[in-house]
Write a protein that holds these residues in place. Structure first.
Motif, short mmCIF file in Angstrom:
data_model
loop_
_atom_site.label_atom_id
_atom_site.label_comp_id
_atom_site.label_asym_id
_atom_site.label_seq_id
_atom_site.Cartn_x
_atom_site.Cartn_y
_atom_site.Cartn_z
N LEU A 54 0.83 -1.19 0.00
CA LEU A 54 0.00 0.00 0.00
C LEU A 54 0.87 1.25 0.00
N ASP A 55 0.29 2.34 -0.41
CA ASP A 55 1.01 3.60 -0.43
C ASP A 55 1.42 3.97 0.98
N VAL A 60 7.91 13.46 2.30
CA VAL A 60 7.83 14.25 3.53
C VAL A 60 7.24 13.41 4.65
N ALA A 61 6.20 12.63 4.35
CA ALA A 61 5.58 11.77 5.36
C ALA A 61 6.58 10.73 5.86
N GLN A 62 7.36 10.18 4.96
CA GLN A 62 8.37 9.21 5.38
C GLN A 62 9.44 9.86 6.24
N PHE A 63 9.84 11.08 5.88
CA PHE A 63 10.83 11.81 6.67
C PHE A 63 10.30 12.09 8.07
N GLY A 68 10.51 12.46 13.07
CA GLY A 68 9.52 13.33 13.71
C GLY A 68 9.78 13.57 15.18
N GLY A 69 10.40 12.64 15.86
CA GLY A 69 10.64 12.78 17.30
C GLY A 69 11.85 13.63 17.63
#
Length: 74
Positions: A54-55, A60-63, A68-69
């Protein structure tokens, strides 16, 4: 055509993963040999509609998922 430069084109048998056999012409092997397939259109997910990835989002979402933390605050 020049003689002696073209491969031998002959009949071979192809055995599918389900055991069915058909004859075709090929340059593989010798006349009458059987080519046993490990993956064919009856078992490959691309043709059978098996598991699909799946997508997972854009770059940016993967980065953000990966980093993100982290914070630049001191």
């Amino acid at each position: 055509m020049k003689t002696g430069i073209h491969p031998d084109y002959h009949m071979i048998k192809v055995q599918m993963t389900d055991g069915t056999v058909f004859e075709t012409r090929s340059t593989w092997g010798k006349e009458g040999e059987t080519l046993a397939l490990e993956i064919d259109p009856t078992s490959h997910p691309a043709w059978t509609g098996g598991t699909r990835q799946l997508d997972q989002g854009g770059r940016v979402a993967q980065f953000n998922k990966r980093f993100g933390g982290l914070s630049l605050k001191r």
